[in-house]
Design an enzyme around this catalytic site. Structure first.
Site, PDB file in Angstrom:
ATOM      1  N   PHE A  22      18.364  19.441  -0.061  1.00 42.30           N
ATOM      2  CA  PHE A  22      17.622  20.272   0.900  1.00 42.30           C
ATOM      3  C   PHE A  22      17.126  21.580   0.287  1.00 42.30           C
ATOM      4  N   PHE A  40      19.121  26.430   7.154  1.00 46.34           N
ATOM      5  CA  PHE A  40      19.001  25.911   8.536  1.00 46.34           C
ATOM      6  C   PHE A  40      19.320  24.409   8.622  1.00 46.34           C
ATOM      7  N   LYS A  49       6.211  21.482  -2.712  1.00 46.56           N
ATOM      8  CA  LYS A  49       6.964  20.344  -2.153  1.00 46.56           C
ATOM      9  C   LYS A  49       6.287  19.036  -2.577  1.00 46.56           C
ATOM     10  N   ASN A  58       8.079  19.529  11.810  1.00 45.77           N
ATOM     11  CA  ASN A  58       8.710  20.835  12.098  1.00 45.77           C
ATOM     12  C   ASN A  58      10.020  20.691  12.871  1.00 45.77           C
ATOM     13  N   LEU A 117      22.388  31.166  -1.798  1.00 42.37           N
ATOM     14  CA  LEU A 117      22.473  32.240  -0.788  1.00 42.37           C
ATOM     15  C   LEU A 117      21.336  33.248  -0.974  1.00 42.37           C
ATOM     16  N   THR A 118      20.114  32.737  -0.906  1.00 43.34           N
ATOM     17  CA  THR A 118      18.942  33.622  -0.857  1.00 43.34           C
ATOM     18  C   THR A 118      18.950  34.293   0.519  1.00 43.34           C
ATOM     19  N   ARG A 145       1.770  21.335  16.059  1.00 38.37           N
ATOM     20  CA  ARG A 145       2.891  20.936  15.221  1.00 38.37           C
ATOM     21  C   ARG A 145       3.652  19.835  15.960  1.00 38.37           C
ATOM     22  N   THR A 200       8.590  17.291   3.340  1.00 36.19           N
ATOM     23  CA  THR A 200       7.917  17.775   4.548  1.00 36.19           C
ATOM     24  C   THR A 200       6.602  17.047   4.806  1.00 36.19           C
ATOM     25  N   ASP A 201       6.157  17.082   6.062  1.00 34.66           N
ATOM     26  CA  ASP A 201       4.853  16.497   6.396  1.00 34.66           C
ATOM     27  C   ASP A 201       3.702  17.304   5.792  1.00 34.66           C
ATOM     28  N   GLU A 202       3.992  18.546   5.396  1.00 35.78           N
ATOM     29  CA  GLU A 202       2.903  19.418   4.924  1.00 35.78           C
ATOM     30  C   GLU A 202       2.277  18.940   3.620  1.00 35.78           C
ATOM     31  N   TYR A 234       3.584  26.783  -0.759  1.00 36.38           N
ATOM     32  CA  TYR A 234       4.819  26.072  -0.356  1.00 36.38           C
ATOM     33  C   TYR A 234       4.597  24.564  -0.374  1.00 36.38           C
ATOM     34  N   SER A 235       3.561  24.106   0.354  1.00 40.07           N
ATOM     35  CA  SER A 235       3.406  22.650   0.475  1.00 40.07           C
ATOM     36  C   SER A 235       3.001  22.018  -0.856  1.00 40.07           C
ATOM     37  N   ALA A 236       2.285  22.783  -1.700  1.00 40.24           N
ATOM     38  CA  ALA A 236       1.925  22.240  -3.023  1.00 40.24           C
ATOM     39  C   ALA A 236       3.180  22.044  -3.878  1.00 40.24           C
TER      40      ALA A 236
HETATM   41  P1  NAD Z   1      15.941  27.262   4.724  1.00 41.67           P
HETATM   42  O1  NAD Z   1      15.016  28.231   4.086  1.00 41.67           O
HETATM   43  O2  NAD Z   1      16.528  27.581   6.045  1.00 41.67           O
HETATM   44  O3  NAD Z   1      17.160  26.946   3.737  1.00 41.67           O
HETATM   45  C1  NAD Z   1      16.992  26.760   2.362  1.00 41.67           C
HETATM   46  C2  NAD Z   1      18.354  26.900   1.694  1.00 41.67           C
HETATM   47  O4  NAD Z   1      18.204  26.674   0.294  1.00 41.67           O
HETATM   48  C3  NAD Z   1      18.968  28.317   1.841  1.00 41.67           C
HETATM   49  O5  NAD Z   1      20.328  28.219   2.185  1.00 41.67           O
HETATM   50  C4  NAD Z   1      18.797  28.924   0.454  1.00 41.67           C
HETATM   51  O6  NAD Z   1      19.809  29.892   0.138  1.00 41.67           O
HETATM   52  C5  NAD Z   1      18.894  27.689  -0.421  1.00 41.67           C
HETATM   53  N1  NAD Z   1      18.232  27.882  -1.727  1.00 41.67           N
HETATM   54  C6  NAD Z   1      16.993  28.389  -1.955  1.00 41.67           C
HETATM   55  N2  NAD Z   1      16.747  28.426  -3.280  1.00 41.67           N
HETATM   56  C7  NAD Z   1      17.845  27.901  -3.886  1.00 41.67           C
HETATM   57  C8  NAD Z   1      18.185  27.648  -5.249  1.00 41.67           C
HETATM   58  N3  NAD Z   1      17.342  27.958  -6.260  1.00 41.67           N
HETATM   59  N4  NAD Z   1      19.391  27.101  -5.518  1.00 41.67           N
HETATM   60  C9  NAD Z   1      20.255  26.785  -4.509  1.00 41.67           C
HETATM   61  N5  NAD Z   1      19.998  27.018  -3.206  1.00 41.67           N
HETATM   62  C10 NAD Z   1      18.796  27.560  -2.905  1.00 41.67           C
HETATM   63  O7  NAD Z   1      15.133  25.887   4.779  1.00 41.67           O
HETATM   64  P2  NAD Z   1      15.180  24.703   5.841  1.00 41.67           P
HETATM   65  O8  NAD Z   1      14.190  24.982   6.906  1.00 41.67           O
HETATM   66  O9  NAD Z   1      16.584  24.414   6.191  1.00 41.67           O
HETATM   67  O10 NAD Z   1      14.585  23.510   4.946  1.00 41.67           O
HETATM   68  C11 NAD Z   1      15.456  22.695   4.169  1.00 41.67           C
HETATM   69  C12 NAD Z   1      14.641  21.613   3.485  1.00 41.67           C
HETATM   70  O11 NAD Z   1      13.958  20.835   4.461  1.00 41.67           O
HETATM   71  C13 NAD Z   1      13.571  22.143   2.545  1.00 41.67           C
HETATM   72  O12 NAD Z   1      13.505  21.296   1.428  1.00 41.67           O
HETATM   73  C14 NAD Z   1      12.286  22.042   3.366  1.00 41.67           C
HETATM   74  O13 NAD Z   1      11.170  21.886   2.535  1.00 41.67           O
HETATM   75  C15 NAD Z   1      12.570  20.800   4.174  1.00 41.67           C
HETATM   76  N6  NAD Z   1      11.886  20.690   5.463  1.00 41.67           N
HETATM   77  C16 NAD Z   1      11.970  21.720   6.376  1.00 41.67           C
HETATM   78  C17 NAD Z   1      11.386  21.569   7.628  1.00 41.67           C
HETATM   79  C18 NAD Z   1      11.487  22.645   8.683  1.00 41.67           C
HETATM   80  O14 NAD Z   1      10.884  22.521   9.748  1.00 41.67           O
HETATM   81  N7  NAD Z   1      12.234  23.720   8.486  1.00 41.67           N
HETATM   82  C19 NAD Z   1      10.698  20.370   7.941  1.00 41.67           C
HETATM   83  C20 NAD Z   1      10.615  19.369   6.972  1.00 41.67           C
HETATM   84  C21 NAD Z   1      11.232  19.533   5.747  1.00 41.67           C
HETATM   85  O1  DAU Z   2       5.942  20.844   9.042  1.00 41.45           O
HETATM   86  C1  DAU Z   2       7.155  21.040   8.382  1.00 41.45           C
HETATM   87  C2  DAU Z   2       7.232  22.488   7.946  1.00 41.45           C
HETATM   88  O2  DAU Z   2       7.462  23.247   9.136  1.00 41.45           O
HETATM   89  C3  DAU Z   2       8.322  22.755   6.931  1.00 41.45           C
HETATM   90  O3  DAU Z   2       8.027  22.070   5.751  1.00 41.45           O
HETATM   91  C4  DAU Z   2       8.458  24.252   6.650  1.00 41.45           C
HETATM   92  O4  DAU Z   2       9.573  24.484   5.800  1.00 41.45           O
HETATM   93  C5  DAU Z   2       8.668  24.987   7.958  1.00 41.45           C
HETATM   94  O5  DAU Z   2       8.680  26.381   7.736  1.00 41.45           O
HETATM   95  C6  DAU Z   2       7.561  24.634   8.945  1.00 41.45           C
HETATM   96  O6  DAU Z   2       6.282  25.157   8.486  1.00 41.45           O
HETATM   97  P1  DAU Z   2       5.226  25.819   9.497  1.00 41.45           P
HETATM   98  O7  DAU Z   2       4.381  26.735   8.713  1.00 41.45           O
HETATM   99  O8  DAU Z   2       4.580  24.789  10.339  1.00 41.45           O
HETATM  100  O9  DAU Z   2       6.278  26.601  10.457  1.00 41.45           O
HETATM  101  P2  DAU Z   2       6.313  28.087  11.035  1.00 41.45           P
HETATM  102  O10 DAU Z   2       7.564  28.171  11.861  1.00 41.45           O
HETATM  103  O11 DAU Z   2       6.101  29.137  10.010  1.00 41.45           O
HETATM  104  O12 DAU Z   2       5.049  28.105  12.006  1.00 41.45           O
HETATM  105  C7  DAU Z   2       4.838  27.098  12.996  1.00 41.45           C
HETATM  106  C8  DAU Z   2       3.469  27.323  13.622  1.00 41.45           C
HETATM  107  O13 DAU Z   2       3.489  28.536  14.388  1.00 41.45           O
HETATM  108  C9  DAU Z   2       2.348  27.520  12.620  1.00 41.45           C
HETATM  109  O14 DAU Z   2       1.175  26.927  13.174  1.00 41.45           O
HETATM  110  C10 DAU Z   2       2.183  29.033  12.508  1.00 41.45           C
HETATM  111  C11 DAU Z   2       2.522  29.490  13.908  1.00 41.45           C
HETATM  112  N1  DAU Z   2       3.159  30.820  14.054  1.00 41.45           N
HETATM  113  C12 DAU Z   2       4.207  31.133  13.231  1.00 41.45           C
HETATM  114  C13 DAU Z   2       4.866  32.347  13.392  1.00 41.45           C
HETATM  115  C14 DAU Z   2       6.031  32.725  12.507  1.00 41.45           C
HETATM  116  C15 DAU Z   2       2.728  31.682  15.073  1.00 41.45           C
HETATM  117  O15 DAU Z   2       1.792  31.396  15.818  1.00 41.45           O
HETATM  118  N2  DAU Z   2       3.385  32.858  15.234  1.00 41.45           N
HETATM  119  C16 DAU Z   2       4.428  33.242  14.431  1.00 41.45           C
HETATM  120  O16 DAU Z   2       4.996  34.339  14.645  1.00 41.45           O
END
Ligand code: NAD
Ligand code: DAU
Length: 336
Positions: free
Chosen positions: A78, A12, A152, A177, A36-37, A212, A121-123, A148-150
């Site tokens: 990432f 993403f 990271k 988020n 490409l998981t 969030r 991440t903030d987590e 997950y957060s541990a």
């Molecule tokens: P995502 O799950 O959408 O994408 C992760 C990507 O990493 C995927 O394309 C996957 O195929 C690839 N991947 C996983 N394991 C791999 C490996 N062993 N080798 C190579 N590629 C691998 O995640 P995202 O939401 O895009 O998050 C990206 C980064 O940002 C992460 O480090 C996450 O901790 C951080 N982050 C995410 C958020 C959020 O809200 N989504 C917020 C803050 C930080």
């Molecule tokens: O804060 C940054 C983090 O944000 C990133 O590090 C993570 O990679 C990312 O997945 C995200 O983590 P969250 O656990 O906060 O996000 P998620 O989208 O899973 O959930 C957001 C909030 O919504 C959380 O409080 C759980 C709640 N939730 C989630 C789902 C999937 C619901 O209430 N209903 C749902 O169906």
């Protein structure tokens, strides 16, 4: 041209980062490495595949990573297992990718003297009470809750140790988020949008009072570019756009209203074990030292970005439908 290696660039945020880079920083020649998981989708990059090099591979593969890092100027890291609910079911891939994978990247940038930006991440900071006046800062102690957060948090500690012990040229960012296009339907906002598009009610965990701090993915990525260009080596930067919203009132109800449904048309499902209550970010260092300004800040901070995101999922069913049934089956089995 400068060479940039983007790990996890088919996910993403990584794929949005690649698009953002090609559009706004054409002086970079981009290589993506992605395993490409289930979360990585080459379709996220199909519009730019002729402009980048794409390598399918695992960041835990030391030889491959060493070779790719040797041939780049900067690594933007990432790649991760990113979903909390999955980490509660099977933590192993989180330990492997987020910790061992980051270790491999660090060893390669150390060997070749290359610049690294580590995405976190903030987590890692744990959570705040609803009435706590504090927000997370760069100096907030780490207190992660989920596997997950541990992992990271562990990866951030490794990066800091490699900076201090080996002089690795790295920066770290901890972001809140994200939302926007190309986000997997397992995540909160795309799950609810696609539930409504399939004529089912959104699913709220527990009471929904959890908060969030939402940021549009382009605002996250503009901050990452500023840190790459102007950030101080060895420093950490908090990234957040001051958009704290409760899951129920603000986010689900806002989505329902924007999609023309009654604001109370949602159901309560099982809560997430160990569910973090509240995240809130203080990104004043990023504003004052690097001059960062988020763009998606109008109409209570989220409405335009959310509307654009809803429109994107409406226009791209071929992108999300193949993942939807399997994702919902997993949630159903977990009572979510
Ligand atoms: P995502 O799950 O959408 O994408 C992760 C990507 O990493 C995927 O394309 C996957 O195929 C690839 N991947 C996983 N394991 C791999 C490996 N062993 N080798 C190579 N590629 C691998 O995640 P995202 O939401 O895009 O998050 C990206 C980064 O940002 C992460 O480090 C996450 O901790 C951080 N982050 C995410 C958020 C959020 O809200 N989504 C917020 C803050 C930080
Ligand atoms: O804060 C940054 C983090 O944000 C990133 O590090 C993570 O990679 C990312 O997945 C995200 O983590 P969250 O656990 O906060 O996000 P998620 O989208 O899973 O959930 C957001 C909030 O919504 C959380 O409080 C759980 C709640 N939730 C989630 C789902 C999937 C619901 O209430 N209903 C749902 O169906």
């Amino acid at each position: 041209m400068k060479k940039m290696l983007v790990t996890g660039g088919a996910g993403f945020i990584g794929s949005n980062f690649v698009h953002y880079t090609l559009k706004n920083h054409p002086d970079y020649q981009v290589t993506v490495i992605d395993k490409l998981t289930y979360a990585g989708n080459p379709a996220n990059l199909s519009a730019v595949l002729d402009k980048i090099e794409f390598v399918t591979g695992d960041i835990c593969d030391a030889e491959l990573i060493d070779r790719l890092v040797a041939d780049t100027d900067i690594v933007v890291h990432f790649a991760a297992e990113s979903h909390n609910d999955n980490s509660l079911k099977d933590p192993y891939p989180f330990v492997e990718t987020n910790i061992i994978g980051t270790f491999r990247i660090l060893e390669a940038v150390r060997n070749h003297g290359k610049r690294l930006h580590h995405i976190s991440t903030d987590e890692v900071f744990g959570d705040l009470e609803l009435d706590d006046p504090n927000r997370f800062k760069e100096t907030t102690p780490y207190n992660p809750s989920s596997p997950y957060s541990a992992t990271k948090a562990g990866s951030d500690h490794l990066v800091r140790a490699w900076i201090r012990s080996f002089g690795v040229q790295a920066t770290i960012s901890n972001c809140s988020n994200n939302y926007g296009p190309f986000q997997h339907v397992e995540k909160f906002i795309p799950r609810q949008i696609t539930e409504i598009l399939e004529d089912r009610q959104p699913k709220l965990y527990g009471t929904g009072e959890n908060v969030r701090d939402w940021i549009h993915v382009d605002d996250h990525n503009s901050a990452v570019h500023l840190i790459i260009e102007k950030g101080k080596i060895g420093d950490t930067y908090i990234i957040g756009a001051d958009n704290d919203h409760t899951n129920n009132k603000m986010v689900i109800e806002m989505i329902l209203e924007l999609m023309g449904k009654p604001r109370d048309w949602y159901e309560h499902v099982n809560d997430r074990p160990g569910h973090d209550l509240r995240y809130a970010m203080d990104s004043s260092k990023l504003h004052s030292e690097l001059g960062w300004e988020p763009q998606f800040t109008d109409n209570n901070g989220m409405e335009r970005g959310l509307q654009e995101t809803i429109d994107w999922y409406k226009a791209n069913p071929d992108w999300w439908k193949p993942q939807k049934a399997e994702t919902e089956a997993k949630y159903k089995a977990a009572g979510h």
